[in-house]
Design a protein around this motif. Structure first.
Motif, PDB file in Angstrom:
ATOM      1  N   GLU A 199       0.680  -1.268  -0.018  1.00  0.00           N
ATOM      2  CA  GLU A 199       0.102   0.169   0.001  1.00  0.00           C
ATOM      3  C   GLU A 199       0.943   1.203  -0.092  1.00  0.00           C
ATOM      4  OE1 GLU A 199      -3.908  -1.929   2.308  1.00  0.00           O
ATOM      5  OE2 GLU A 199      -2.314  -1.239   3.562  1.00  0.00           O
ATOM      6  N   SER A 349      -5.527  -2.763  -0.100  1.00  0.00           N
ATOM      7  CA  SER A 349      -5.546  -3.965  -0.597  1.00  0.00           C
ATOM      8  C   SER A 349      -6.975  -4.739  -0.742  1.00  0.00           C
ATOM      9  CB  SER A 349      -4.768  -4.775   0.736  1.00  0.00           C
ATOM     10  OG  SER A 349      -3.290  -4.270   0.679  1.00  0.00           O
ATOM     11  N   ARG A 381      -5.126  -0.179  -6.265  1.00  0.00           N
ATOM     12  CA  ARG A 381      -5.205   1.148  -6.803  1.00  0.00           C
ATOM     13  C   ARG A 381      -6.129   1.495  -7.867  1.00  0.00           C
ATOM     14  NH1 ARG A 381      -3.068   3.413 -10.845  1.00  0.00           N
ATOM     15  NH2 ARG A 381      -1.512   1.680 -11.091  1.00  0.00           N
TER      16      ARG A 381
END
Length: 407
Positions: A199, A349, A381
């Protein structure tokens, strides 16, 4: 007690008073029994000032000489900090990147670390000294000094931590950790107690400035825990580490919003749709050291397509020149470019396997009246390219939409 690598950024060592404050912080840890390797950036805006000086004496400074010049900023910081430590009774030794064993390739201005020989640092640690290392730099096999580019001191610190098998790497800066968004844009942004490497790498790659993506990637590969905190307060920071043992519900949350205004967009219109065209376009850019980010290709119509990608603004002019040459060779219709776009991203995530995230993001931007030019995704993302003048508004809208201030 253990072997700790610390890194202090330019604002943390901006003047003599700040250097002395950092020395006292280090002294406290030294007295607790930790073995310490301390990496420092150049003082304040020293690097920018040296670049300005170089261009005052030469319209186009040679890359080798420019790297040698810029490396002096960190050398000043590390020697002053070592002096400050000795003045308060802490044995310390200052080392350049080369003396610390950091070997790089010869790509001046953006060199990559090839190897780290920690033997000299370990020798000083065995003698009970604090090793203060100049960040941002290394040395080639030909004994030329190189610099590592933006975030180079972060990368130096994590690389040393990996080579030394340190307990963790601590990054001290002017912010108190990793937030759900830039707190200067979203005052109610929440500080994260911990975040995964994956992340954090996405956040850093998409514009979060607290950590450089190269340093996070190194930490992930070598499993070096990275702790980010402020050198100006004693507030707890954020730990970047492997995230294990969490439930699926916890892992499927959006953890943060990143934005980046350092975006140049290039569109090649009327590109012939045949094998080898993408390689012909992007290979010269790669060979020139130009990093390409967002890439979108439209569906082919009558064997022609449009191809759009983004680069850093500093690379835009050079990239446009190269692409125009390639476009003529491949028979593309025209090359368009602009530098008025920005990226805004949500990161978390497991988003790909759970419905609703994209819809929430797009609805929030629509309700704010913000048009989306391009969309790209990864497993964790979603990134939208939007008008740069609306990017801060977009960050605030998305932070509210995903209720990140509530935790």
């Amino acid at each position: 007690m253990g072997l700790i690598v610390q890194k202090y950024g330019g604002t943390s060592v901006a003047d003599a008073q700040r250097i002395q404050a950092v020395a006292h912080r280090i002294a406290q840890r030294y007295q607790q029994g930790d073995q310490l390797v301390v990496v420092v950036s150049a003082m304040g805006n020293t690097t920018d000032r040296l670049i300005q000086l170089a261009y005052q004496v030469s319209p186009e400074p040679e890359a080798r000489e420019l790297d040698l010049l810029l490396s002096t900023g960190e050398v000043v910081s590390c020697t002053l900090l070592a002096m400050a430590l000795r003045a308060i009774g802490v044995p310390a030794v200052a080392l350049t990147g080369a003396q610390a064993g950091i070997g790089t390739d010869a790509r001046y201005g953006r060199a990559r670390i090839l190897r780290v020989d920690p033997s000299r640092i370990l020798s000083h640690l065995r003698e009970g000294k604090v090793a203060v290392v100049a960040g941002f730099q290394g040395i080639t096999e030909e004994m030329d000094i190189t610099t590592l580019g933006r975030g180079g001191s972060d990368t130096t610190a994590v690389a040393l931590a990996a080579a030394l098998k340190a307990q963790r790497c601590e990054i001290y800066t002017d912010v108190e950790g990793i937030y759900t968004a830039d707190p200067r844009v979203v005052p109610e942004a929440r500080k994260l107690e911990r975040i995964s490497y994956e992340e954090m790498l996405e956040l850093a790659s998409q514009g979060a400035r607290v950590m450089h993506n190269r340093a996070v990637e190194l930490g992930w590969v070598y499993k070096v825990p990275i702790y980010v905190a402020s050198s100006f307060t004693e507030a707890p920071g954020t730990l970047i580490c492997l995230q294990e043992g969490e439930s699926m519900e916890q892992r499927n949350k959006v953890v943060g919003i990143a934005h980046d205004t350092d975006v140049g967009r290039i569109t090649i219109r009327g590109v012939p749709d045949r094998p080898g065209i993408a390689a012909a376009i992007f290979t010269p850019l790669a060979e020139a050291g130009i990093s390409v980010d967002t890439i979108v290709q439209n569906a082919s119509v009558e064997r022609l397509t449009d191809l759009t990608f983004t680069v850093a603004k500093a690379d835009l002019r050079k990239a446009v020149e190269m692409v125009r040459h390639v476009a003529q060779e491949i028979g593309a219709k025209e090359v368009l470019w602009d530098d008025v776009m920005a990226k805004v991203s949500i990161v978390g995530s497991g988003m790909q396997s759970v419905p609703g995230y994209a819809a929430t993001m797009f609805r929030a931007l629509y309700q704010a009246g913000i048009n989306i030019e391009l969309i790209t995704t990864s497993e964790i993302r979603i990134t939208c390219l939007i008008d740069a003048s609306r990017v801060e508004e977009a960050v605030r809208a998305l932070h509210r939409a995903f209720q990140l201030e509530e935790g």
